[in-house]
Design an enzyme around this catalytic site. Sequence first.
Site, PDB file in Angstrom:
ATOM      1  N   GLU A 134    -106.720  79.032 -39.474  1.00  0.00           N
ATOM      2  CA  GLU A 134    -107.671  78.306 -39.020  1.00  0.00           C
ATOM      3  C   GLU A 134    -108.732  78.016 -40.233  1.00  0.00           C
ATOM      4  O   GLU A 134    -109.337  77.028 -40.445  1.00  0.00           O
ATOM      5  CB  GLU A 134    -108.344  78.344 -37.696  1.00  0.00           C
ATOM      6  CG  GLU A 134    -107.400  78.275 -36.474  1.00  0.00           C
ATOM      7  CD  GLU A 134    -107.824  78.027 -35.260  1.00  0.00           C
ATOM      8  OE1 GLU A 134    -107.749  78.746 -34.370  1.00  0.00           O
ATOM      9  OE2 GLU A 134    -108.626  76.961 -34.862  1.00  0.00           O
ATOM     10  N   CYS A 193    -111.374  76.380 -27.841  1.00  0.00           N
ATOM     11  CA  CYS A 193    -110.543  77.684 -27.827  1.00  0.00           C
ATOM     12  C   CYS A 193    -111.317  78.772 -28.208  1.00  0.00           C
ATOM     13  O   CYS A 193    -111.982  79.107 -27.241  1.00  0.00           O
ATOM     14  CB  CYS A 193    -109.242  77.427 -28.860  1.00  0.00           C
ATOM     15  SG  CYS A 193    -108.195  78.691 -28.763  1.00  0.00           S
TER      16      CYS A 193
HETATM   17  N1  ING Z   1    -106.780  80.978 -30.694  1.00  0.00           N
HETATM   18  C1  ING Z   1    -107.272  82.213 -30.304  1.00  0.00           C
HETATM   19  C2  ING Z   1    -108.220  81.989 -29.484  1.00  0.00           C
HETATM   20  O1  ING Z   1    -109.436  82.310 -29.630  1.00  0.00           O
HETATM   21  C3  ING Z   1    -107.829  84.424 -30.860  1.00  0.00           C
HETATM   22  C4  ING Z   1    -107.448  83.165 -31.330  1.00  0.00           C
HETATM   23  C5  ING Z   1    -106.920  85.252 -29.817  1.00  0.00           C
HETATM   24  C6  ING Z   1    -108.773  85.092 -31.488  1.00  0.00           C
HETATM   25  C7  ING Z   1    -107.289  86.308 -29.147  1.00  0.00           C
HETATM   26  C8  ING Z   1    -109.271  86.376 -30.747  1.00  0.00           C
HETATM   27  C9  ING Z   1    -108.639  86.912 -29.908  1.00  0.00           C
HETATM   28  O2  ING Z   1    -107.671  82.134 -28.240  1.00  0.00           O
HETATM   29  C10 ING Z   1    -107.554  79.736 -31.251  1.00  0.00           C
HETATM   30  N2  ING Z   1    -106.838  78.609 -31.505  1.00  0.00           N
HETATM   31  O3  ING Z   1    -108.853  80.063 -31.288  1.00  0.00           O
END
Ligand code: ING
Length: 323
Positions: free
Chosen positions: A146, A172
């Site tokens: 990202e 998210c």
């Molecule tokens: N995905 C995940 C989220 O924040 C992530 C990335 C997962 C970051 C788990 C930290 C811990 O749910 C997106 N698209 O942000």
Amino acid sequence: MPRYLTVGAAQSGPIGRHESRRDAVDRLIAMLRQAAAQGCDLVAFTECALTPFFPHWHIQDPLELDSYFETELPNDHTRPLFDEAARLGVGFHLGFAELARENGTTRHFNSAILVSPAGQIVGKFRKIHLPGYREVHHNHPFQNLEKRYFDVGDLGFRTWRMQSAVMGICICNDRRWPESFRSLALGGAELVVVGYNTPLNNPDHPEMDHLVSFHHQLCLQSAAYQNGMWVVGVAKAGEEEGVRQLGGTSIIAPSGEIVALAQTFEDELVVHQCNLDAVHAYKNDIFNFAANRQTQHYQAITGQTAAIAPPLTEENSPDASPS
Ligand code: ING
């Protein structure tokens, strides 16, 4: 008479890399119609609801990468969704990848819009907290690029009045930062929609894999309670191009209670008749910002980008020999 808003949280199952936009839109329209049939006033679709979550892949061809972005909304393949929603008189939230050509520059955002029952775009949010990394991690089974593919959102956390509610959006990873919801609450938000694409495995922290769902719910339920708001969390769920993603689409009351929860990892609509006035007991009493917040005592966190610990002294140094 309470202000009721019947909300449909429309979870998406996986979207295949070679699934056309039209196929994806047709799936959203099917859930939209299901929602209308169940009396929904508002339908919330997920983050990147038109495409697979392509930051999970290293895409070297810039043309292929840009093919996942929308340069305007509505457009040829999304207009059927806008038109059907207006025909049914249903408002909706839609997450999408946005290619913005503004002031002579081209930028890429992970965005979401609120669309009124009349089909007008009322508000837009661009994801602010971008997780993952810029460089490809070749040792990972999948990527989170990202920071490579998106610019940091530049629209801030804003709120809009729609369908008798004050609504806000975050996307998210924004949900993992309490400032996101507090900013929206300070903007008067009574209902916040959060689309998410969350892998069930974090290659950097496999020791947390058993906590993915717990951390997700912890973020949303605490946000709802601590800010006196309805929170609608909408997943892109299931195994999408080899990446298994969290489901758990839910509607959460200002009490923090989960009042609707998806049971599958596929396209699934969960519905709840939200009493918007349920926010008042929290906003006017438990979390009365005007009466109870003491901002003069909060450290000036604006611009503070790292935790600042107190200086080490003889007394509090870990090496200090016991006196
Ligand atoms: N995905 C995940 C989220 O924040 C992530 C990335 C997962 C970051 C788990 C930290 C811990 O749910 C997106 N698209 O942000």
